[in-house]
Structure formats: structure tokens, C-alpha cells
Motif scaffolding. Structure first.
Motif, PDB file in Angstrom:
ATOM      1  N   LEU A 129       5.760   1.596   7.217  1.00 58.57           N
ATOM      2  CA  LEU A 129       6.683   2.532   7.873  1.00 58.57           C
ATOM      3  C   LEU A 129       6.305   3.980   7.556  1.00 58.57           C
ATOM      4  CD1 LEU A 129      10.092   0.709   7.301  1.00 58.57           C
ATOM      5  CD2 LEU A 129       8.716   0.790   9.395  1.00 58.57           C
ATOM      6  N   TRP A 130       5.884   4.245   6.321  1.00 62.92           N
ATOM      7  CA  TRP A 130       5.447   5.597   5.952  1.00 62.92           C
ATOM      8  C   TRP A 130       4.229   6.010   6.781  1.00 62.92           C
ATOM      9  CZ3 TRP A 130       7.046   9.690   3.177  1.00 62.92           C
ATOM     10  CH2 TRP A 130       6.095  10.635   2.790  1.00 62.92           C
ATOM     11  N   GLY A 131       3.288   5.089   6.932  1.00 59.42           N
ATOM     12  CA  GLY A 131       2.111   5.409   7.735  1.00 59.42           C
ATOM     13  C   GLY A 131       2.435   5.580   9.203  1.00 59.42           C
ATOM     14  N   SER A 181      -1.325  -2.091   3.704  1.00 56.54           N
ATOM     15  CA  SER A 181       0.002  -2.690   3.888  1.00 56.54           C
ATOM     16  C   SER A 181      -0.096  -4.205   3.972  1.00 56.54           C
ATOM     17  CB  SER A 181       0.661  -2.126   5.153  1.00 56.54           C
ATOM     18  OG  SER A 181       0.816  -0.737   5.079  1.00 56.54           O
ATOM     19  N   GLY A 211       7.321  -0.761   3.323  1.00 60.05           N
ATOM     20  CA  GLY A 211       7.544   0.666   3.122  1.00 60.05           C
ATOM     21  C   GLY A 211       6.297   1.488   3.416  1.00 60.05           C
ATOM     22  N   LEU A 212       5.131   1.007   2.956  1.00 61.56           N
ATOM     23  CA  LEU A 212       3.883   1.728   3.230  1.00 61.56           C
ATOM     24  C   LEU A 212       3.570   1.734   4.718  1.00 61.56           C
ATOM     25  CD1 LEU A 212       1.377   3.201   2.230  1.00 61.56           C
ATOM     26  CD2 LEU A 212       0.289   0.978   1.850  1.00 61.56           C
ATOM     27  N   TRP A 242      -4.319   2.529   6.053  1.00 67.23           N
ATOM     28  CA  TRP A 242      -2.993   2.196   5.540  1.00 67.23           C
ATOM     29  C   TRP A 242      -2.449   0.890   6.128  1.00 67.23           C
ATOM     30  CZ3 TRP A 242       0.549   2.126   9.451  1.00 67.23           C
ATOM     31  CH2 TRP A 242       0.366   3.005  10.538  1.00 67.23           C
ATOM     32  N   GLY A 271       1.809   7.963  -0.294  1.00 65.74           N
ATOM     33  CA  GLY A 271       2.378   6.655   0.028  1.00 65.74           C
ATOM     34  C   GLY A 271       1.708   5.535  -0.756  1.00 65.74           C
ATOM     35  N   LEU A 294      -0.780  12.835   2.472  1.00 64.18           N
ATOM     36  CA  LEU A 294       0.431  12.063   2.728  1.00 64.18           C
ATOM     37  C   LEU A 294       0.191  10.568   2.510  1.00 64.18           C
ATOM     38  CD1 LEU A 294       1.721  13.875   5.936  1.00 64.18           C
ATOM     39  CD2 LEU A 294       2.741  13.958   3.657  1.00 64.18           C
ATOM     40  N   VAL A 331       5.171   8.865   9.429  1.00 62.94           N
ATOM     41  CA  VAL A 331       4.847  10.134   8.761  1.00 62.94           C
ATOM     42  C   VAL A 331       3.377  10.475   8.939  1.00 62.94           C
ATOM     43  CG1 VAL A 331       4.829  11.392   6.580  1.00 62.94           C
ATOM     44  CG2 VAL A 331       6.711   9.838   7.100  1.00 62.94           C
ATOM     45  N   VAL A 332       2.491   9.586   8.474  1.00 59.77           N
ATOM     46  CA  VAL A 332       1.058   9.882   8.522  1.00 59.77           C
ATOM     47  C   VAL A 332       0.572   9.946   9.972  1.00 59.77           C
ATOM     48  CG1 VAL A 332      -1.225   9.135   7.771  1.00 59.77           C
ATOM     49  CG2 VAL A 332       0.752   8.804   6.270  1.00 59.77           C
ATOM     50  N   ALA A 340       3.710   3.134  -3.325  1.00 62.60           N
ATOM     51  CA  ALA A 340       3.700   1.700  -3.050  1.00 62.60           C
ATOM     52  C   ALA A 340       3.035   0.904  -4.170  1.00 62.60           C
ATOM     53  CB  ALA A 340       2.983   1.424  -1.731  1.00 62.60           C
TER      54      ALA A 340
END
Length: 373
Positions: A284-286, A267, A281-282, A263, A233, A229, A289-290, A237
Motif C-alpha cells: 500500500l505504501w508503494g 512485498s 503495508g509495504l 517494492w 517503507g 520513500l 505514496v511511491v 516493514a
């Protein structure tokens, strides 16, 4: 008072037999010690894939050897195919990363964008970065200390990969025999354990099995999921070397709650380069999600089936890796699980002994006690 001769002979015989057994088993363990890691991995793979092997064996009655061979091939391909893809992808990214490090060592660090000063604490960060930037000798020495620009370092890495491949080949070779004779070996081991440990042997074996399964699903598979995941990302990114950073994230995530270091750092690097949308975005993804895999799924997968506090599993993972290497990822929690099983059994015995003592009638006071009261 002289000891009777008939009492000496049995004692000598027992001592001699115990010494002989200790010598034989000690030498046997010493001979097998270089292969413990490969054999342990083989046992873990056999345990995790045993339900599939039983299904395959039921479809091939009377052909246990063929079923064991087919299952060994399936496990080997299932492990080697994604591992080979990751190794080739990481090898390309490592070459790029080594080139970047050599460039930094030769010409120094690039300047940070002026937008960093608008961050909270951005002024302090720019000042510290400027100190490092104006000291190229320290930066060059630090990169050289890592050894990532030296061919000898990569030669050692290649040698380590070769040794691990040899261990993997031995584990797969042993896996065939575990599939072929595993049921008989487990039955014999259960009989010997029951002979030496009594009825407690089954509880200890169950604790080992549950812990191995929980570690596989709660640590190894969740770390791989986090790496995949996170790598996705990184690729979206636009970070450099997404496969390399994904593999690094997976390895670091074997230690619970440490994966976010990667991450978060990437970021911040994106934000420092002015890529605000990609950096946010990275992050928030981490974060959503991660880390969701790490903070929710991992504790449930570990503490749920084993009933072991997650803190003890966490300490078992760290201590096991520190003491035994990568295989300690399993040995540490397993040892803690068996210790807890022994502790709970002793506690149950103590509670039952205490309740039986309370149930006994109190003795009647003696005549002297009656006179004193």
C-alpha cells in the motif's frame, strides 16, 4: 569547355579551408572525447546551480574567482555528503546480501510457508518454487553467473567506483571554470550559433535548457525521492538491507514506471514469509505514496515546461541510456527536444508559406484557356 582559372582558385581555397577546419575540430574532439562525460555533468551542474551562483556573485562584487570557488565547494559538499552516507550504508547491506547469497548457493533455497497455497495462483507458485528448490545445481550456477559471491566481481565494482570518483573530481574541477567564465562562454557560443543558424539558435538553446531542467526535476530528483520513500517503507516493514533496496529502487526508477518491480517483489517476499501485515503495508505504501511520485509528478515535471509528449521523453531516456550510458539520460531527451524545435520551425515556415500563397491573386486565364473552357 575549359573551366576558367579564376573560378578554380576560390573553390580550391574554400575546399582546403573546410578540410583544414574539419581536421582541426575532428582532432580536438578526439582529444577531448575521454572527458566528454565529466564535462557534460559539469555543464549540467553549472546550469542547475547558476541562479544560486548569480546571487552569491552579487553579494561578492569584484570577487568572481572567490564566488566561483565557494560555489564549487558548496556543490561538491552538497553532492558528496549524502552520496558518501548512501555508499557506506549500501556497503554494509551489500556485505549482508552477499553472505545470504553464499548461504543459498551452499544450502539451497528455504521452503515457502504453507500459507502461500491460499494465494490466487499459490499452488502454481509453490510448484515452480519446488522445481527450483529440487535443482540446487541450477540455483548454484545462476548465483555464480551473477558473480556476486566472487571477490573479483566486487573488485571490478570498486574499480568502477574509483573511475567514477575520478570523473566526479574532473567535473568539479571544470565546474569552477564554468562558474568563473561561463557567462563569457555562453555569450560567445550564442554569437557563433546565431551566425551559423540565424534566429533559430535561440529557440534551440531554450529547448536544450528547458529539457535539461525538466529531466533533472522530472527524472533524477523524482527517482531519488522514490528511492528515499521506498527505503523508508522497507525499513518500517522490516525488510533486510533497506538502504541497498532503496538505492536499487532509485536507480531503477530512472527508467519511468519500472520502480514498482522492487517494492512489489519485496512485498511478495514478506507475504511469502508469513509477514502479512508488513507485506500488505509495504504494498500500500508503494502503491499510494511511491508510485504517486512516478505516475503524477514525473509526467507533469517533464511534459509541462517542455511541451514534449511524455512518450517521446520516455523513449529518449531509454534510447539515450542505451546509446550513451548514464549521461544519455540527458542527451536523449535533449536531442529529441532540439529535433522537435527544428520540426516546429519548419512546420511554421511551411504554414506561413502556404498562407502567403493562398493570399496571392490567381493569374487570369490565358486566351487559349478561355477558348477551352
Amino acid at each position: 569547355m575549359p573551366v576558367p582559372l579564376e573560378t578554380i582558385n576560390p573553390l580550391v581555397r574554400r575546399s582546403s579551408a573546410a578540410l583544414f577546419l574539419a581536421l582541426v575540430f575532428g582532432l580536438t574532439l578526439w582529444v577531448l572525447s575521454p572527458f566528454f562525460s565529466a564535462l557534460a555533468w559539469s555543464g549540467i551542474l553549472a546550469y542547475m546551480t547558476w541562479p544560486l551562483f548569480r546571487r552569491l556573485r552579487s553579494r561578492l562584487p569584484g570577487h568572481e574567482t572567490l564566488a566561483a570557488l565557494l560555489m564549487s565547494i558548496v556543490v561538491t559538499v552538497a553532492l558528496l555528503a549524502p552520496l558518501a552516507w548512501v555508499m557506506f550504508a549500501v556497503a554494509d547491506d551489500v556485505g549482508v546480501a552477499a553472505g545470504v547469497l553464499r548461504q543459498i548457493a551452499a544450502s539451497g533455497l528455504p521452503s515457502l510457508p504453507a500459507t502461500v497455497s491460499a494465494w490466487p495462483g499459490g499452488g502454481w507458485l509453490l510448484a515452480r518454487y519446488a522445481e527450483i528448490q529440487t535443482n540446487p545445481a541450477w540455483l548454484h550456477a545462476s548465483i555464480e553467473a551473477l558473480g556476486l559471491t566472487e571477490l573479483s566481481t566486487w573488485g571490478a565494482v570498486v574499480g568502477g567506483v574509483g573511475r567514477n570518483l575520478a570523473k566526479f573530481a574532473l567535473a568539479v574541477f571544470a565546474l569552477f571554470f564554468l562558474f568563473r567564465h561561463g557567462a563569457q562562454m555562453l555569450t560567445q557560443f550564442g554569437r557563433v550559433s546565431a551566425h551559423w543558424l540565424g534566429g533559430s539558435a535561440r529557440a534551440y538553446l531554450d529547448a536544450v535548457g528547458l529539457t535539461v531542467r525538466a529531466v533533472v526535476f522530472g527524472i533524477v530528483l523524482t527517482a531519488i525521492a522514490q528511492g528515499c520513500l521506498a527505503g523508508l517503507g522497507y525499513w518500517v516493514a522490516g525488510t533486510g538491507s533497506p538502504a541497498l533496496w532503496g538505492a536499487v529502487t532509485a536507480l531503477i526508477s530512472l527508467i519511468p514506471f519500472v520502480g514498482p518491480v522492487v517494492w512489489i517483489g519485496l512485498s511478495l517476499a514478506l507475504l511469502a514469509n508469513g509477514e502479512t501485515q508488513a507485506g500488505v503495508g509495504l504494498f500500500l505504501w508503494g502503491a499510494f505514496v511511491v508510485s504517486w511520485v512516478d505516475n503524477l509528478i514525473r509526467p507533469l515535471a517533464i511534459s509541462g515546461p517542455t511541451k514534449i509528449p511524455f512518450l517521446l521523453v520516455f523513449l529518449g531516456v531509454l534510447g539515450g541510456i542505451r546509446s550513451f550510458g548514464l549521461i544519455g539520460l540527458f542527451l536523449g531527451p535533449v536531442l529529441i527536444a532540439v529535433s522537435l524545435a527544428i520540426w516546429h520551425q519548419a512546420l511554421d515556415q511551411a504554414n506561413s508559406a502556404g498562407s502567403s500563397t493562398e493570399a496571392l491573386p490567381h493569374p487570369a486565364p490565358s486566351e487559349g484557356q478561355n477558348r477551352l473552357s
